[in-house]
Design a protein around this motif. Structure first.
Motif, short mmCIF file in Angstrom:
data_model
loop_
_atom_site.label_atom_id
_atom_site.label_comp_id
_atom_site.label_asym_id
_atom_site.label_seq_id
_atom_site.Cartn_x
_atom_site.Cartn_y
_atom_site.Cartn_z
N ALA A 76 0.83 -1.21 0.00
CA ALA A 76 0.00 0.00 0.00
C ALA A 76 0.86 1.26 0.00
N LEU A 77 2.07 1.15 0.53
CA LEU A 77 2.95 2.31 0.67
C LEU A 77 4.34 1.93 0.18
N LEU A 78 4.85 2.67 -0.81
CA LEU A 78 6.14 2.36 -1.42
C LEU A 78 6.98 3.63 -1.56
N ASN A 79 8.24 3.55 -1.13
CA ASN A 79 9.17 4.68 -1.29
C ASN A 79 8.57 6.01 -0.85
N PRO A 80 8.02 6.11 0.35
CA PRO A 80 7.41 7.37 0.77
C PRO A 80 8.46 8.43 1.09
N VAL A 81 8.19 9.66 0.68
CA VAL A 81 9.13 10.77 0.86
C VAL A 81 8.59 11.81 1.83
N ALA A 82 7.34 12.20 1.66
CA ALA A 82 6.77 13.28 2.46
C ALA A 82 5.33 12.95 2.79
N MET A 83 4.81 13.60 3.85
CA MET A 83 3.44 13.31 4.27
C MET A 83 2.78 14.55 4.86
N ARG A 88 -9.66 16.09 7.65
CA ARG A 88 -10.47 14.90 7.88
C ARG A 88 -9.69 13.80 8.59
N GLY A 89 -8.39 13.99 8.75
CA GLY A 89 -7.56 12.97 9.36
C GLY A 89 -6.93 12.02 8.36
N ARG A 90 -7.16 12.27 7.07
CA ARG A 90 -6.53 11.45 6.04
C ARG A 90 -5.06 11.81 5.90
N ILE A 91 -4.28 10.85 5.42
CA ILE A 91 -2.84 11.04 5.30
C ILE A 91 -2.47 11.08 3.82
N TRP A 92 -1.82 12.16 3.42
CA TRP A 92 -1.37 12.35 2.05
C TRP A 92 0.13 12.06 2.02
N VAL A 93 0.53 11.15 1.13
CA VAL A 93 1.92 10.72 1.07
C VAL A 93 2.41 10.81 -0.37
N THR A 94 3.63 11.32 -0.54
CA THR A 94 4.27 11.28 -1.86
C THR A 94 5.16 10.05 -1.93
N GLU A 95 5.16 9.38 -3.09
CA GLU A 95 6.00 8.21 -3.33
C GLU A 95 6.92 8.49 -4.51
N SER A 96 8.17 8.05 -4.41
CA SER A 96 9.12 8.29 -5.50
C SER A 96 9.81 7.01 -5.93
N ASP A 109 6.24 8.92 -10.37
CA ASP A 109 5.94 9.15 -8.96
C ASP A 109 4.51 9.64 -8.76
N ARG A 110 4.05 9.55 -7.52
CA ARG A 110 2.62 9.80 -7.30
C ARG A 110 2.33 10.27 -5.89
N ASP A 131 -0.46 11.28 -10.36
CA ASP A 131 0.74 10.55 -10.75
C ASP A 131 1.47 11.34 -11.84
N GLY A 132 2.49 10.73 -12.44
CA GLY A 132 3.27 11.42 -13.45
C GLY A 132 4.27 12.41 -12.87
N LEU A 133 4.55 12.31 -11.58
CA LEU A 133 5.45 13.26 -10.92
C LEU A 133 6.88 12.74 -10.94
N ASN A 134 7.81 13.60 -10.48
CA ASN A 134 9.23 13.29 -10.55
C ASN A 134 9.92 13.74 -9.26
N ILE A 135 10.03 12.84 -8.31
CA ILE A 135 10.55 13.07 -6.95
C ILE A 135 9.79 14.20 -6.26
N PRO A 136 8.52 13.99 -5.98
CA PRO A 136 7.75 14.98 -5.20
C PRO A 136 8.24 14.99 -3.76
N SER A 137 8.96 16.03 -3.38
CA SER A 137 9.74 16.03 -2.15
C SER A 137 9.09 16.80 -1.01
N GLY A 138 7.93 17.35 -1.22
CA GLY A 138 7.22 18.06 -0.16
C GLY A 138 5.75 18.13 -0.48
N ILE A 139 4.90 18.12 0.56
CA ILE A 139 3.46 18.17 0.33
C ILE A 139 2.77 18.88 1.49
#
Length: 608
Positions: A76-83, A88-96, A109-110, A131-139
């Protein structure tokens, strides 16, 4: 046959032996014949195979009374960089999966939305937002969309039809570098003033053109006003900073790699750099620590303030230590206009060299959440030498819970009324306070301006009063009559924020200027610091004599003379120099060490 087996064995062991010998001779890591890193940097032996989430969890050590829970893991979670958490308490995570790629452009990346829909503490809903991102390093989430650092761009993504998929994209600013993909723009964090703050590293040159200005920088803290899209540099310096935390007084702290790990950052300050030239006439500032933790590779920082943990674990800064595979702890104490940091015992030890805590956050339930990149390689040297060896099949998210409180229920503020949000400004959970403040700002404080002013000028605890001030400031609802009262407040934090607001939102108002100048004599260090900065923003007046007075008043403060100088020296032409010398003639230098330091810099620039 026996000879062939022995020969095969020797062939298989030879690269390991060479790598070990190379580590002894050359600094801790070696390569196999085809460039594979066998002993990663700062490690003493090959890292071995990855552990399962349950195995890794079982090796973790936390203080008595605490335990660690697994919230999400691969697949469910791969190569997470930022969160980031939303209201609402949902968690947004960037993967690279593109890391360590240097080239810009579309990638694999997504961004994912993780949600616990059953309330059992585990993620059961995973959606791909973009998706279609390239090392999304902050969110960061807020103001109607999602803000993503995706160098060279800072993006604003929106879901306009409510299906949890981005269907609208805006490039807010562009020009961030990709020279070093460990130093990309990162740590997007909402500041108390309502701006979105971020960091960039020392070996990643950027050239951002925005609002008719060109900003060329490397290591820096930048910010963007979400309402106006104005981009600015807050301060410059440090090394590879990664992680921003604001305390209940609105002070900014960051973690950084290689050089000292903890910094208190002030607007217009210029801090020690890991490398590279300083601008002419820079009077640099230093870190706030004299101690070190384990090997210097830090990633992420949070100011923990929540009733979910016992009092002795609150109001501390927690930082991820990549090489140490742990979470370090520092406490800070005020020293004039700045702070001093002191190390405490580690809060979490992973005991697994793959454990890489890249982000730490206080959640809507008040517990501590730790995002784990989980990889054998910690440094760009290893990843660049062996990009195919970078792990792309793991990722974990943990939650640290105290047994006495358990896991409190997640509080959603998505449907909260403005009146409820005002009440939440007093919540003991820092996440709920900050989220309520952001939501009020997004609504422009409609219908609650009077109530917020009453709280700000009332008798409640100072942090709650400050939260009300910040909601008004971020919502662009500061009225001049209210500001005048704020500048008369006894509490130095409230007065200092009044001065800061004066410089940010009333720079050309002569009445406000005079009110703040009336604070010069006998001001506390925090107020003096903001006066030094605001004077550089005021229009229609000559600030030179006031800076001189402030330097004479600040004594031996560790940072105020430097901040005065950083604002003063760009204006120090012939006429300004004459005005400065006239102002100095009336003062006693023997009892003004700050002014004496400042005059040394003046003499150097003017070549006296």
């Amino acid at each position: 046959m026996r000879y062939l087996n022995r020969k095969s064995l020797l062939q298989s062991l030879l690269p390991v032996a060479l790598a070990l010998w190379g580590a002894v001779l050359g600094g801790g890591w070696g390569h196999a014949q085809e460039g594979k890193v066998l002993i990663p940097r700062k490690q003493t032996s090959p890292p071995g195979p990855p552990l399962s989430p349950q195995e890794s969890l079982a090796k973790m050590v936390v203080p008595p009374g605490f335990h660690v829970e697994l919230v999400a893991s691969e697949p469910a979670l791969l190569n997470p960089v930022a969160m980031a958490f939303d209201e609402r308490g949902r968690i947004w995570v960037t993967e690279s999966f593109e890391y360590p790629r240097h080239e810009p452009g579309p990638g694999r990346d997504r961004i994912k939305i993780l949600e616990d829909t059953t309330g059992d503490g585990k993620i059961d809903s995973v959606k791909i937002f973009a998706d279609g991102l390239n090392i999304p390093s902050g969110i960061a989430v807020g103001h109607g969309g999602v803000w993503v650092a995706n160098a060279p761009d800072l993006l604003f993504l929106q879901d306009t039809d409510g299906d949890d998929k981005a269907d609208k994209q805006e490039v807010v600013v562009t020009g961030f570098g990709r020279a070093d993909t460990h130093e990309l723009p990162n740590s997007l964090t909402w500041g108390p003033d309502g701006c979105l703050y971020g960091l960039n590293g020392v070996f990643n040159p950027c050239r951002v053109e925005a609002n008719g200005k060109v900003h060329e920088f490397t290591c820096a803290m930048f910010r963007i006003d979400p309402k106006t899209r104005e981009f600015s540099l807050f301060c410059e310096g440090t090394s590879n900073p990664w992680g921003i935390a604001f305390d209940p007084w609105g002070e900014a702290f960051i973690s950084a790699c290689v050089i000292d790990h903890l910094w208190h950052l002030t607007e217009t300050g210029y801090y020690h750099r890991q490398g590279g030239p300083y601008p002419p006439h820079t009077w640099k500032l230093e870190s706030i620590v004299k101690h070190k933790h384990q090997m210097a590779a830090y990633c992420g920082i949070t100011y923990f303030d929540s009733p979910a943990f016992p009092a002795e674990y609150r109001n501390k800064l927690l930082m991820g230590n990549i090489h140490g595979n742990c979470l370090n702890v520092d406490r800070v104490e005020q020293r004039g206009a700045t702070y001093a940091g002191f190390g405490e015992d580690d809060f979490l030890s992973g005991n697994d060299v793959w454990f890489m805590p890249v982000a730490q956050k206080v959640g809507p339930d008040g517990c501590l959440y730790v995002l784990d990149w989980y990889d054998r390689y910690h440094c760009y040297q290893d990843a660049s030498a062996d990009p195919e060896g970078v792990d792309r099949g793991h990722g974990r998210l943990y939650r640290v819970v105290h047994t006495a409180t358990g896991r409190p229920a997640v509080v959603s503020l998505a449907e909260a009324s403005s009146e409820e949000l005002v009440r939440r400004l007093a919540d003991p959970n820092i996440f709920l306070r900050e989220t309520a403040q952001r939501l009020l700002a997004e609504r422009n404080c409609e219908g609650v301006v009077d109530k917020l002013e009453a709280i700000a000028l009332g008798t409640q605890a100072a942090p709650q009063r400050l939260s009300a001030v910040w909601a008004l400031q971020a919502g662009k609802q500061i009225r001049s009559a209210f500001l005048a009262q704020l500048l008369e407040e006894e509490d130095e934090h409230l007065r200092s924020w009044g001065v800061r607001i004066a410089g940010d939102q009333f720079a050309g108002d002569s009445k406000v200027q005079q009110l703040t100048l009336g604070l010069l004599e006998g001001a506390s260090p925090k107020v003096q610091l903001q006066l030094a900065i605001a004077l550089g923003k005021y229009t229609g007046m000559d600030p030179i004599a006031h800076w001189v007075q402030l330097a004479a008043e600040c004594g031996s403060d560790p940072i105020i003379p430097s901040i005065i100088w950083q604002n003063l020296h760009p204006k120090l032409d012939g006429e300004a120099a004459a005005n400065l010398l006239t102002a100095v003639e009336q003062l006693d230098l023997e009892n003004a060490p700050g002014l004496a330091e400042l005059l040394t810099k003046v003499a150097e620039k003017l070549q006296f």
